[in-house]
Write a protein that holds these residues in place. Structure first.
Motif, short mmCIF file in Angstrom:
data_model
loop_
_atom_site.label_atom_id
_atom_site.label_comp_id
_atom_site.label_asym_id
_atom_site.label_seq_id
_atom_site.Cartn_x
_atom_site.Cartn_y
_atom_site.Cartn_z
N MET A 130 43.97 50.67 58.87
CA MET A 130 45.15 49.90 59.55
C MET A 130 46.41 50.38 58.75
O MET A 130 46.43 50.91 57.84
N THR A 131 47.53 50.47 59.72
CA THR A 131 48.66 50.69 59.37
C THR A 131 49.25 49.22 58.32
O THR A 131 48.79 48.24 58.46
N GLU A 132 50.33 49.76 57.78
CA GLU A 132 50.91 48.67 56.76
C GLU A 132 51.31 47.48 57.57
O GLU A 132 51.34 46.37 57.38
N PRO A 133 52.03 47.46 58.83
CA PRO A 133 52.58 46.58 59.50
C PRO A 133 51.25 45.63 60.03
O PRO A 133 51.23 44.31 60.12
N GLU A 134 50.23 46.43 60.40
CA GLU A 134 48.82 45.77 60.72
C GLU A 134 48.29 44.89 59.61
O GLU A 134 47.89 43.72 59.86
N ILE A 135 48.20 45.27 58.46
CA ILE A 135 47.96 44.63 57.14
C ILE A 135 48.76 43.54 56.93
O ILE A 135 48.19 42.58 56.70
N ALA A 136 49.76 43.82 56.92
CA ALA A 136 50.94 42.78 57.06
C ALA A 136 50.82 41.32 57.81
O ALA A 136 50.68 40.17 57.28
N LYS A 137 50.48 41.69 58.90
CA LYS A 137 50.07 40.71 60.12
C LYS A 137 48.87 40.01 59.50
O LYS A 137 48.94 38.62 59.61
N THR A 138 47.91 40.73 59.17
CA THR A 138 46.66 40.31 59.03
C THR A 138 46.68 39.37 57.89
O THR A 138 46.20 38.34 57.93
N LEU A 139 47.25 39.76 56.61
CA LEU A 139 47.22 39.02 55.49
C LEU A 139 48.40 38.10 55.54
O LEU A 139 48.51 37.26 54.52
N GLY A 140 49.31 38.20 56.52
CA GLY A 140 50.54 37.25 56.45
C GLY A 140 51.48 37.45 55.37
O GLY A 140 51.94 36.56 54.86
N ILE A 141 51.57 38.46 55.02
CA ILE A 141 52.54 38.95 54.02
C ILE A 141 53.83 40.06 54.66
O ILE A 141 53.55 40.43 55.87
N SER A 142 54.68 40.46 53.99
CA SER A 142 55.77 41.37 54.60
C SER A 142 55.08 42.63 54.17
O SER A 142 54.32 42.92 53.32
N VAL A 143 55.66 43.53 55.29
CA VAL A 143 55.48 44.90 54.77
C VAL A 143 55.63 45.80 53.53
O VAL A 143 54.86 46.33 52.87
N GLY A 144 56.64 45.16 52.90
CA GLY A 144 57.05 45.59 51.39
C GLY A 144 56.04 44.96 50.59
O GLY A 144 55.78 45.73 49.62
N THR A 145 55.44 43.88 50.78
CA THR A 145 54.46 43.29 49.83
C THR A 145 53.22 44.08 50.16
O THR A 145 52.53 44.55 49.11
N VAL A 146 52.86 44.49 51.27
CA VAL A 146 51.83 45.32 51.43
C VAL A 146 51.97 46.55 50.71
O VAL A 146 50.94 47.12 49.98
N LYS A 147 53.08 47.17 50.52
CA LYS A 147 53.37 48.62 50.18
C LYS A 147 53.03 48.39 48.67
O LYS A 147 52.26 49.34 48.00
N SER A 148 53.60 47.32 48.07
CA SER A 148 53.68 47.20 46.70
C SER A 148 52.30 46.89 46.26
O SER A 148 51.61 47.33 45.12
#
Length: 165
Positions: A130-148
């Motif tokens: 999954m892409t970072e935006p997809e993960i962010a949406k799935t987990l309910g967190i920001s893209v920056g939080t996904v990256k970190s």
């Protein structure tokens, strides 16, 4: 004698064909075999209820995986923290029979030691692609939080596996 509908037969065939792969994904999300079985069973129950509304049968794996992620997230949001994540992982003892299976087993153990959000982010990124935006949406967190989160999780995995940073 009860006759099953073609939809029930189709669902049964799908579960028989894809069940093992979906169970592996559930195990990667939960880190525990029994929890993985429960998670997959809950996701398949939701899928069965929605079966008639799912028009694209090629998207079934994605539907079940998304259900597993959502159920897993709901469970950790409801649960009180009984275990507290630590910056230091315990030393993992391994037996070296074959290099390939050892690396896989060590990676599985290291994944299980990650906090749940980190494990979910790694599984979604590298196992589900999954892409970072997809993960962010799935987990309910920001893209920056996904990256970190992914970055910190990868550092913990490298450290646990004795790999250079």
């Amino acid at each position: 004698m009860h006759q099953t509908t073609s939809g029930e037969d189709e669902f049964r065939e799908y579960v028989l064909a894809r069940g093992p792969a979906l169970l592996r994904a559930a195990h990667q999300l939960t880190g525990h075999p029994l929890d993985a079985e429960d998670l997959l069973q809950n996701a398949l129950a939701k899928t069965y209820l929605a079966w008639g509304r799912i028009e694209d049968r090629n998207a079934l794996d994605g539907y079940v995986r998304r259900a597993m992620v959502n159920i897993n997230i709901s469970q950790w949001r409801r649960r009180k923290l009984e275990e507290y994540p630590s910056d230091e992982l315990p030393e993992v003892v391994t037996h070296h029979e074959t290099v390939t299976s050892d690396v896989h087993e060590e990676l599985e153990r290291a994944l299980q030691e990650l906090p749940e959000r980190m494990r979910a982010a790694i599984v979604l990124r590298y196992y589900e692609d999954m892409t970072e935006p997809e993960i962010a949406k799935t987990l309910g967190i920001s893209v920056g939080t996904v990256k970190s989160t992914v970055s910190r999780a990868m550092a913990k995995l490298r450290s646990a596996l004795g790999l250079p940073r």
